[in-house]
Design a protein around this motif. Structure first.
Motif, PDB file in Angstrom:
ATOM      1  N   UNK A  76     -34.563  21.376 -20.135  1.00 47.36           N
ATOM      2  CA  UNK A  76     -35.341  20.263 -20.673  1.00 47.36           C
ATOM      3  C   UNK A  76     -35.794  20.573 -22.095  1.00 47.36           C
ATOM      4  N   UNK A  77     -35.864  19.544 -22.897  1.00 46.90           N
ATOM      5  CA  UNK A  77     -36.404  19.651 -24.246  1.00 46.90           C
ATOM      6  C   UNK A  77     -37.252  18.421 -24.520  1.00 46.90           C
ATOM      7  N   UNK A  78     -38.142  18.534 -25.481  1.00 44.71           N
ATOM      8  CA  UNK A  78     -38.961  17.388 -25.860  1.00 44.71           C
ATOM      9  C   UNK A  78     -38.123  16.418 -26.692  1.00 44.71           C
ATOM     10  N   UNK A  79     -38.102  15.181 -26.259  1.00 46.89           N
ATOM     11  CA  UNK A  79     -37.347  14.148 -26.977  1.00 46.89           C
ATOM     12  C   UNK A  79     -38.275  13.065 -27.520  1.00 46.89           C
ATOM     13  N   UNK A  80     -39.565  13.381 -27.620  1.00 49.37           N
ATOM     14  CA  UNK A  80     -40.540  12.362 -28.013  1.00 49.37           C
ATOM     15  C   UNK A  80     -40.248  11.774 -29.392  1.00 49.37           C
ATOM     16  N   UNK A  81     -39.750  12.602 -30.305  1.00 52.35           N
ATOM     17  CA  UNK A  81     -39.509  12.135 -31.667  1.00 52.35           C
ATOM     18  C   UNK A  81     -38.048  11.732 -31.900  1.00 52.35           C
ATOM     19  N   UNK A  82     -37.249  11.723 -30.834  1.00 57.78           N
ATOM     20  CA  UNK A  82     -35.845  11.338 -30.953  1.00 57.78           C
ATOM     21  C   UNK A  82     -35.696   9.847 -30.697  1.00 57.78           C
ATOM     22  N   UNK A  83     -35.062   9.096 -31.608  1.00 58.52           N
ATOM     23  CA  UNK A  83     -34.890   7.649 -31.407  1.00 58.52           C
ATOM     24  C   UNK A  83     -34.171   7.363 -30.088  1.00 58.52           C
ATOM     25  N   UNK A  84     -34.668   6.362 -29.375  1.00 55.79           N
ATOM     26  CA  UNK A  84     -34.075   5.941 -28.111  1.00 55.79           C
ATOM     27  C   UNK A  84     -33.904   4.427 -28.117  1.00 55.79           C
ATOM     28  N   UNK A  85     -32.967   3.910 -27.342  1.00 53.81           N
ATOM     29  CA  UNK A  85     -32.826   2.455 -27.236  1.00 53.81           C
ATOM     30  C   UNK A  85     -34.112   1.820 -26.729  1.00 53.81           C
ATOM     31  N   UNK A  86     -34.377   0.627 -27.164  1.00 57.36           N
ATOM     32  CA  UNK A  86     -35.587  -0.072 -26.736  1.00 57.36           C
ATOM     33  C   UNK A  86     -35.652  -0.126 -25.216  1.00 57.36           C
ATOM     34  N   UNK A  87     -36.795   0.276 -24.680  1.00 51.59           N
ATOM     35  CA  UNK A  87     -36.989   0.241 -23.241  1.00 51.59           C
ATOM     36  C   UNK A  87     -36.481   1.454 -22.497  1.00 51.59           C
ATOM     37  N   UNK A  88     -35.796   2.345 -23.189  1.00 51.83           N
ATOM     38  CA  UNK A  88     -35.279   3.541 -22.531  1.00 51.83           C
ATOM     39  C   UNK A  88     -36.430   4.502 -22.215  1.00 51.83           C
ATOM     40  N   UNK A  89     -36.440   5.091 -21.035  1.00 53.21           N
ATOM     41  CA  UNK A  89     -37.535   6.009 -20.672  1.00 53.21           C
ATOM     42  C   UNK A  89     -37.488   7.288 -21.490  1.00 53.21           C
TER      43      UNK A  89
END
Length: 208
Positions: A76-89
């Motif tokens: 696991x890694x932190x993905x908080x600052x990684x862009x994600x598709x709208x609504x993606x968890x």
């Protein structure tokens, strides 16, 4: 190099980078308008001759529960600052509510035991986060010097739940011997927005 000297309002390169995960004391000698981050630097001891100079020992808390996350789930890694598709968890494991104001682990208590015995500290200025408050007793013994709980001495604030502290009423129940008079009733400082590094630096230096 952590043995260089830096203007007080200039961020010093993290002197604890050589001690990641370790609560070994790190010295800082602070004089008006100037500070020196020290790791066994005899030359910088001359700053103690400056009128009004004080010796600061920076002691990191022991291992806390959130530090076990990577060990239990190394993939696991932190993905908080990684862009994600709208609504993606957001799969970041550090968002778990159970990690809010994470406490020390049993190993964390052992890490800090008696680390402060030889420091001859006259005052402890402590973060209001549980893991820092729990470090006091094993580190400095049953009769520590006076303790000041400083609201703004805490890590960079952001969405990770271990950066959010418990309500002051809960802290008073756990640590009835400490004075939380200057601490807001709730964690008004916390926000899920990652605190900009410039704001973090300014906050900590102002508290110091």
């Amino acid at each position: 190099s952590p043995t260089r000297s830096y203007p007080l309002m200039e961020r010093c390169p993290s002197p604890h980078t050589a001690h990641i995960g370790s609560p070994e004391p790190i010295e800082m000698i602070a004089a008006p308008f100037y500070s020196a981050c020290l790791v066994h630097d005899p030359v910088a001891e001359t700053w103690l001759t400056h009128p009004g100079a004080r010796r600061l020992h920076l002691v990191r808390h022991g291992q806390a529960v959130q530090q076990l996350v990577a060990g239990e789930r190394p993939e696991t890694t932190c993905l908080c600052q990684t862009p994600r598709p709208a609504g993606a968890p957001n799969p970041c494991p550090y968002l778990a509510p159970s990690l809010m104001d994470a406490p020390l682990t049993p190993y964390g208590y052992e890490q800090v035991r008696d680390k402060g015995a030889a420091l001859d500290a006259q005052l402890l200025v402590v973060s209001p986060l549980t893991r820092a408050l729990q470090t006091i007793a094993p580190c400095f013994g049953d009769g520590p010097p006076p303790v000041v709980v400083e609201a703004d001495l805490r890590p960079r604030i952001g969405p990770h739940m271990h950066t959010r502290r418990r309500p002051t009423a809960a802290l008073k129940t756990t640590f009835p011997h400490l004075d939380f008079g200057g601490i807001p009733a709730t964690d008004t400082r916390w926000t899920p927005r990652l605190e900009p590094r410039s704001e973090f630096d300014a906050r900590v230096f102002a508290a110091l």
